[in-house]
Design an enzyme around this catalytic site. Structure first.
Site, short mmCIF file in Angstrom:
data_model
loop_
_atom_site.label_atom_id
_atom_site.label_comp_id
_atom_site.label_asym_id
_atom_site.label_seq_id
_atom_site.Cartn_x
_atom_site.Cartn_y
_atom_site.Cartn_z
N HIS A 71 0.87 -1.19 0.00
CA HIS A 71 0.00 0.00 0.00
C HIS A 71 0.90 1.23 0.00
O HIS A 71 1.96 1.22 0.65
CB HIS A 71 -0.86 0.07 1.28
N CYS A 111 -2.27 2.86 9.23
CA CYS A 111 -3.33 1.97 8.74
C CYS A 111 -4.51 1.89 9.72
O CYS A 111 -5.62 1.58 9.32
CB CYS A 111 -2.83 0.54 8.57
N1 ARG Z 1 -3.86 -7.21 6.73
C1 ARG Z 1 -4.25 -6.01 6.05
C2 ARG Z 1 -4.21 -6.24 4.54
O1 ARG Z 1 -3.32 -6.91 4.09
C3 ARG Z 1 -3.37 -4.86 6.45
C4 ARG Z 1 -3.83 -3.53 5.89
C5 ARG Z 1 -2.89 -2.40 6.19
N2 ARG Z 1 -3.43 -1.18 5.77
C6 ARG Z 1 -2.76 -0.18 5.17
N3 ARG Z 1 -3.39 0.92 4.92
N4 ARG Z 1 -1.50 -0.31 4.80
O2 ARG Z 1 -5.04 -5.78 3.80
#
Ligand code: ARG
Length: 278
Positions: free
Chosen positions: A168, A262
Site C-alpha cells: 500500500h 493503517c
Molecule cells: N492485513 C491487512 C491487509 O493486508 C493490512 C492492511 C494495512 N493497511 C494499510 N493501509 N497499509 O489488507
C-alpha cells in the site's frame, strides 16, 4: 469542544483482530497476533491521539472481519465526499458495507466507482498539496486513481509499487505537509522516484532497515508524527525539520502488515491535503 479545526480520525477497536488469512508477505496464520497485546497497543495509539487533541470516531468491530481495524482502507475522504474501497481480496470485501454505513451516518455523500476496479482507500491514495498520489499494482488498480482524478477534478500522480512488502502507498510514503513527505525509495520505480523528487521539495528518505519497521506508516497531527518504534534516524530527521515523533509499539499489527497510519482514517482531511484549507 469540537470546532472545525479539531482533527478527526476514524478508528475501530481490535476486538476481533487476528491473522486469519495471508494476503501480504507479513501475514502468517502460524504467527498469530496476541489479543491482549493488540488491544494494549491500539489503546496506546488511541490515547496518544486523544492527548494530541484529536476527536476519535469509533466504528463497531465485527466478528469475522479481522482487518476492519485498518480504517485507512475504508475509502477516500474528500471534503464531504466518501469514495468507498473495493478490496482486491474477497476476505476483506465484507468490510465495505460497514464503512459505507459509517460514512452515510456521518453525512458523507457516497461516490461509487464503476464495478470491476480495485481500490483500497487512503491506504493507496494520499494528498500532498494539491495532488493526489495514487499507489497501484499490488492492491489498487491504476484505473481507480484515474477515475477519481476526473471525478474530483484533482491532479493524480500514479505511483507504481514494486516491492510486495510495501503493498500500500501508506507503507512507503507519508505526506507531512504540502511539499513535505517521508518515503522509502526501494518501494518505487524510477518514474515514481522522479515524481517524488519533482513534486516534494522537502523529502526525508527512510533507510531500508527502518522502513521494515513500517516507519513510513505514520499518523500526522499538526507537527506531531506517531509511528512505530525502532526508527531513530527517521526520528532525528523529523526533529531536524520541526516535527515531533511519538514512537509506540505496533508489533501485533505489523504481523498483519499494518502499523499506526493503517489504524486510522483522517475524516477532516490529511494534514498535507491542500483542499483542507480552502
Ligand atoms: N492485513 C491487512 C491487509 O493486508 C493490512 C492492511 C494495512 N493497511 C494499510 N493501509 N497499509 O489488507
Amino acid at each position: 469542544m469540537t470546532d472545525s479545526r479539531t482533527p478527526r480520525i476514524l478508528m475501530c477497536p481490535p476486538d476481533y483482530f487476528g491473522i486469519e488469512y495471508e494476503i501480504n508477505p507479513w501475514m502468517s496464520v502460524r504467527k498469530g497476533a496476541d489479543p491482549e497485546r493488540s488491544k494494549a497497543q491500539w489503546k496506546a495509539l488511541h490515547q496518544t491521539l486523544v492527548d494530541l487533541g484529536v476527536e476519535i470516531d469509533l466504528m463497531a468491530p465485527v466478528k469475522g472481519l479481522p482487518d476492519l481495524v485498518f480504517t485507512a482502507n475504508a475509502g477516500l475522504v474528500f471534503k464531504d465526499l466518501f469514495i468507498p474501497s473495493k478490496f482486491r481480496y474477497k476476505v476483506r470485501q465484507g468490510e465495505t458495507e460497514r464503512f459505507e454505513e459509517w460514512a452515510r451516518g456521518r453525512g458523507f455523500q457516497i461516490v461509487e466507482q464503476p464495478e470491476g476496479v480495485n481500490f483500497e482507500g487512503a491506504g493507496d491514495a494520499l494528498f500532498c498539496g494539491e495532488a493526489l498520489f495514487g499507489g497501484y499494482r499490488l492492491r489498487s488498480d491504476v484505473q481507480s486513481h484515474q477515475w477519481i482524478g476526473e471525478r474530483l477534478d484533482v491532479e493524480v500522480l500514479p505511483m507504481e509499487l514494486i516491492d510486495p512488502r510495501f503493498y500500500h502507498l501508506d507503507t512507503c510514503f507519508c505526506p507531512l505537509a504540502p511539499g513535505v513527505a517521508i518515503y522509502y525509495p526501494g518501494a518505487f520505480d524510477e518514474y515514481g522516484l522522479s515524481v517524488i523528487a519533482d513534486r516534494i521539495p522537502t523529502r526525508i528518505e527512510v533507510r531500508a532497515e527502518e522502513a521494515v519497521y513500517f516507519s513510513c506508516n505514520a499518523v500526522v497531527v499538526g507537527s506531531n508524527v506517531v509511528l512505530h518504534q525502532g526508527a531513530p534516524r527517521l526520528a532525528a530527521d523529523l526533529e531536524r525539520i520541526g516535527f515531533k515523533p511519538h514512537a509506540l509499539d505496533f508489533s501485533e499489527f505489523i504481523k498483519s502488515g499494518g502499523s499506526a497510519k493503517c489504524l486510522t482514517l483522517r475524516i477532516d482531511g490529511e494534514e498535507a491535503a491542500a483542499w483542507k484549507s480552502t
